[in-house]
Design a protein around this motif. Structure first.
Motif, PDB file in Angstrom:
ATOM      1  N   THR A 172       0.839  -1.207   0.000  1.00 37.60           N
ATOM      2  CA  THR A 172       0.000   0.000   0.000  1.00 37.60           C
ATOM      3  C   THR A 172       0.868   1.249   0.000  1.00 37.60           C
TER       4      THR A 172
ATOM      5  N   SER B  56      -3.462   3.792  -2.199  1.00 35.43           N
ATOM      6  CA  SER B  56      -3.132   3.037  -3.407  1.00 35.43           C
ATOM      7  C   SER B  56      -2.728   1.615  -3.010  1.00 35.43           C
TER       8      SER B  56
ATOM      9  N   THR C 254      -1.361  -2.089  -4.440  1.00 30.46           N
ATOM     10  CA  THR C 254      -0.693  -2.751  -5.566  1.00 30.46           C
ATOM     11  C   THR C 254      -0.584  -4.245  -5.301  1.00 30.46           C
TER      12      THR C 254
ATOM     13  N   THR D 136      -2.645  -2.022  -9.955  1.00 25.67           N
ATOM     14  CA  THR D 136      -2.833  -1.066  -8.862  1.00 25.67           C
ATOM     15  C   THR D 136      -4.238  -0.475  -8.924  1.00 25.67           C
TER      16      THR D 136
ATOM     17  N   THR E  12      -7.137   2.119  -6.397  1.00 24.77           N
ATOM     18  CA  THR E  12      -7.218   3.083  -5.300  1.00 24.77           C
ATOM     19  C   THR E  12      -8.511   2.889  -4.525  1.00 24.77           C
TER      20      THR E  12
END
Length: 248
Positions: free
Chosen positions: A153, A169, A171, A212, A214
């Motif tokens: 993160t 974010s 990933t 990725t 959000t």
């Protein structure tokens, strides 16, 4: 005085008889020894499947290990499994609804055992199952491909004040070739006074690739920190990650 060496020819039929006799003796010797070797009591080991692909960190997969008796073999076969660090194995015998750890089997007929396998980390591993009875020893190899996901993160760690919200974010990284369209689910732990929104219902990731997305995390006035679980259903099973959110 002179001596004269007389050469006497040997009939061709006599040479042929000698050759045939020698060949026959060799054939009888070889056949007798092969028959003796082939008829000795022995046992065999097989693994089905002998190659497994699994999700790292998940509960064990298994391979069926069959210990077979040949030529009226009877006796005790001692079993052992060698495996690398990071891999957990158990050799089990099914007894009704129970599974019992075993280190020996008594053969008079074929016996089947379950080899359960789990791997903590993604990677390729080889396990060797060996059976020994006196001077007899046989081995079979089971190859393991452990695949998985890594989650990170940004920011890390996640710190959010009470009664506020912030974007994070997330990933995902494919480990050792794990790929597919994964269904996602978020499990909110009660009592921690925060929630997450914007989590996609599915994630597409390619072998060795990353993706990725959000999310938005919102906290309530009573928030003091806590964790919840983000799960991904992959073709090899489900894997989950704890999301920790801290109060400054």
């Amino acid at each position: 005085m002179k001596f004269t060496l007389l050469r006497k020819s040997v009939p061709a039929w006599l040479i042929l008889v000698a050759i045939i006799g020698t060949a026959a003796s060799i054939s009888v010797y070889v056949a007798t020894n092969l028959k003796t070797t082939a008829s000795q009591p022995d046992f065999s080991l097989t693994a089905n499947p002998n190659r497994e692909t699994l999700l790292n960190g998940s509960r064990g997969y298994w391979s069926t290990i069959t210990v077979g008796a040949a030529n009226n073999f009877t006796g005790i076969v001692s079993m052992a499994v060698s495996f690398p660090n990071g891999v957990n194995v158990r050799l089990l015998k099914v007894d009704g609804s129970n599974q019992i750890d075993v280190s020996q089997v008594l053969l008079g007929r074929d016996q089947s055992l379950n080899l359960t396998i789990s791997a903590a980390n993604a990677g390729n591993y080889s396990l060797v199952v060996t059976g020994t009875s006196g001077r007899l020893s046989h081995s079979v190899t089971v190859n393991i491909i452990a695949r998985g996901l890594a989650l990170s993160t940004n920011p890390s760690p996640i710190k959010i004040s009470p009664a506020s919200s912030s974007t994070v974010s997330v990933t995902l990284t494919s480990l050792n070739g794990l790929a597919g369209n994964f269904t996602t689910s978020f499990h909110q732990n009660s009592g921690f006074y925060w929630g997450a929104s914007g989590i996609p219902t599915s994630i597409l990731i390619r072998p060795g690739g990353t993706t990725t997305f959000t999310i938005t995390i919102t906290t309530q006035p009573q928030f003091g920190g806590g964790r919840s679980t983000l799960d991904f259903d992959t073709p090899l099973g489900s894997t989950g990650f704890q999301l920790y959110v801290f109060a400054p």
